[in-house]
Design an enzyme around this catalytic site. Structure first.
Site, PDB file in Angstrom:
ATOM      1  N   ARG A  30     -41.139 -74.130  96.881  1.00  0.00           N
ATOM      2  CA  ARG A  30     -40.118 -75.170  96.838  1.00  0.00           C
ATOM      3  C   ARG A  30     -39.102 -74.765  95.786  1.00  0.00           C
ATOM      4  O   ARG A  30     -38.026 -74.280  96.100  1.00  0.00           O
ATOM      5  CB  ARG A  30     -40.835 -76.493  96.501  1.00  0.00           C
ATOM      6  CG  ARG A  30     -40.096 -77.732  96.806  1.00  0.00           C
ATOM      7  CD  ARG A  30     -40.937 -78.962  96.527  1.00  0.00           C
ATOM      8  NE  ARG A  30     -41.264 -79.152  95.110  1.00  0.00           N
ATOM      9  CZ  ARG A  30     -41.703 -80.284  94.581  1.00  0.00           C
ATOM     10  NH1 ARG A  30     -41.886 -81.341  95.339  1.00  0.00           N
ATOM     11  NH2 ARG A  30     -41.978 -80.376  93.304  1.00  0.00           N
ATOM     12  N   MET A  66     -34.702-107.047 108.558  1.00  0.00           N
ATOM     13  CA  MET A  66     -33.904-106.538 107.438  1.00  0.00           C
ATOM     14  C   MET A  66     -34.093-107.367 106.173  1.00  0.00           C
ATOM     15  O   MET A  66     -34.255-106.832 105.079  1.00  0.00           O
ATOM     16  CB  MET A  66     -32.425-106.510 107.826  1.00  0.00           C
ATOM     17  CG  MET A  66     -31.555-105.895 106.732  1.00  0.00           C
ATOM     18  SD  MET A  66     -29.804-105.992 107.103  1.00  0.00           S
ATOM     19  CE  MET A  66     -29.672-104.904 108.502  1.00  0.00           C
ATOM     20  N   LYS A  74     -37.771 -89.302  86.772  1.00  0.00           N
ATOM     21  CA  LYS A  74     -36.814 -89.062  87.861  1.00  0.00           C
ATOM     22  C   LYS A  74     -36.773 -90.268  88.802  1.00  0.00           C
ATOM     23  O   LYS A  74     -37.640 -91.152  88.732  1.00  0.00           O
ATOM     24  CB  LYS A  74     -37.218 -87.793  88.617  1.00  0.00           C
ATOM     25  CG  LYS A  74     -38.590 -87.865  89.276  1.00  0.00           C
ATOM     26  CD  LYS A  74     -39.083 -86.479  89.700  1.00  0.00           C
ATOM     27  CE  LYS A  74     -40.446 -86.576  90.368  1.00  0.00           C
ATOM     28  NZ  LYS A  74     -41.032 -85.233  90.620  1.00  0.00           N
ATOM     29  N   TYR A 132     -38.822-110.170 116.002  1.00  0.00           N
ATOM     30  CA  TYR A 132     -38.214-109.213 116.936  1.00  0.00           C
ATOM     31  C   TYR A 132     -39.276-108.541 117.794  1.00  0.00           C
ATOM     32  O   TYR A 132     -40.347-108.159 117.296  1.00  0.00           O
ATOM     33  CB  TYR A 132     -37.468-108.116 116.166  1.00  0.00           C
ATOM     34  CG  TYR A 132     -36.163-108.546 115.559  1.00  0.00           C
ATOM     35  CD1 TYR A 132     -35.125-109.040 116.363  1.00  0.00           C
ATOM     36  CD2 TYR A 132     -35.953-108.432 114.185  1.00  0.00           C
ATOM     37  CE1 TYR A 132     -33.914-109.409 115.801  1.00  0.00           C
ATOM     38  CE2 TYR A 132     -34.750-108.794 113.610  1.00  0.00           C
ATOM     39  CZ  TYR A 132     -33.721-109.291 114.422  1.00  0.00           C
ATOM     40  OH  TYR A 132     -32.533-109.649 113.868  1.00  0.00           O
TER      41      TYR A 132
END
Ligand SMILES: *Cc1c(COP(=O)(O)O)cnc(C)c1O
Length: 381
Positions: free
Chosen positions: A145, A320, A47, A272
């Site tokens: 679930r 990023m 998956k 940053y």
């Protein structure tokens, strides 16, 4: 070989970061899990695009290694896998929502039936055309679930006809705490699963295949193996036994090239938010990887990387497209523009990076970005 395929293709030459996936190690991990299971077959869970590594490569490599049973989460993943592996057994863990039945039949996908409503709908669909359409029955034993819950299972116990007419080929359940060998939840779930199988084998016509253990469950021992192992993460090299050393081989290597090196001799801040202050003469190198590539922002000021076998700290925030590392302790010859740096490599595993990010290897792998140049190598199997 990774180096040659990297320089041959334009996307390889232009790549500032590359992800190498060792399909030989993947096949070796499949065989390692198969050996752990002994005579019981080992399936492969592929998956989430083969746990982020690329189902188009991972699926056929696992088939070649001997896997015949495959599990994915989404029906769309099953359709892709069916094209790759015409003869595989493919089970869809999320099941078939109303309206999806024709597609399941067309692509020969086996749905996990997770509710009594799913059972009734699949039976009605199969009987309409008078065909036997296989299904897997998922019984919940402690995940809360997916799968039949206690009340639904009690209804089946009272009225076994609720399952009549459905071609159940597999009964499965899923462990919640298998990675903690001392957690009593696994034994509780095992008892519930055995009870469920006893009820079902009395009411379903043919011998049932039972599947219980995913990666960590396989290492809880033969009591947990039943008829089919169902590992995912261990195939991809993440440690299924976190309290012990990793029995699996590493499959993934992630490297980035230095874009720029800066000598800093006055107090200065990096990145940053100015979260990292350089207050001694230092050399800071910038790499073309960031949170847009799945290099999690939570790794800011916490991750380490390696240049050959020299450990270097990530400094400042992950942005990023870029990260910055402190290469002050690295010889200049090994810290020039163009130098490869290991972000995940022989000395720094997926599990190591996951610890630094405060997460698990599953999230590191399934976050691996689309911008990396991907090399699929057969490696030293
Ligand atoms: C994801 C999943 C698996 C595989 O689990 P791993 O821990 O990756 O081995 C097996 N069964 C079910 C139901 C799953 O959701």
């Amino acid at each position: 070989m990774s180096a040659s395929s990297h320089t041959k293709s334009p996307t390889g030459r232009l790549a500032g970061a590359r992800l190498s996936v060792d399909l030989g190690a993947l096949a070796g991990n499949f065989r390692r899990l198969q050996a752990e299971l002994g005579p019981i077959p080992c399936a492969a869970v592929v998956k989430a695009d083969g746990y982020g590594l690329g189902i188009r490569h991972v699926g056929p490599a696992l088939w070649d290694a001997g896997a015949r049973e495959f599990f994915v989460a989404h029906p769309g993943e099953g359709v892709i896998l069916r094209d790759l592996l015409p003869d595989a057994e493919i089970t869809i863990l999320n099941g078939a929502l109303p309206g999806m039945e024709d597609d399941f039949r067309a692509h020969r996908l086996t749905p996990a039936l997770n509710t009594l409503g799913d059972v009734a709908r699949w039976r009605a669909y199969a009987s309409r055309d008078g065909v036997a359409l296989p299904a897997a029955l998922h019984v919940d034993t402690g995940m809360c679930r997916l799968g039949l819950d206690k009340r639904e299972f009690a209804a089946v116990t009272r009225d076994p006809d609720l399952l009549a007419g459905v071609d159940v080929r597999l009964v499965m359940s899923h462990l919640a705490s298998a990675d903690e060998p001392d957690n009593p939840q696994s034994a509780n779930q095992l008892a519930l699963f055995r009870e469920a199988l006893a009820v079902l084998s009395a009411s379903l016509p043919k011998p049932l295949l039972a599947s219980f253990a995913a990666s960590s469950g396989i290492f809880l021992g033969p009591d947990y193996h039943f008829d089919l192992g169902r590992p995912g993460i261990a195939l991809y090299g993440v440690n299924p036994t976190p309290s012990q050393s990793n029995p699996m081989a590493q499959v993934v290597r992630l490297q980035a090239k230095i874009l720029q090196v800066r000598d800093v001799d006055t107090p200065e801040t990096v990145g940053y938010g100015a979260t990292h202050r350089v207050d001694r003469p230092s050399r800071i190198a910038t790499l073309p990887v960031g949170y847009a590539d799945g290099y999690l922002r939570n790794l800011s000021s916490r991750a380490t990387a390696f240049i050959e076998n020299i450990e270097v700290p990530l400094v400042g925030r992950v942005s990023m497209d870029l990260i910055t590392i402190d290469v002050t302790n690295v010889p200049e010859a090994l810290s020039q523009q163009g130098q490869w740096v290991d972000l995940i490599g022989p000395g720094h595993t997926v599990d190591d990076l996951a610890v630094e990010a405060g997460t698990i290897g599953y999230e590191i792998l399934t976050s691996l970005g689309a911008r990396y140049h991907r090399d699929y190598i057969s490696g030293a199997d």
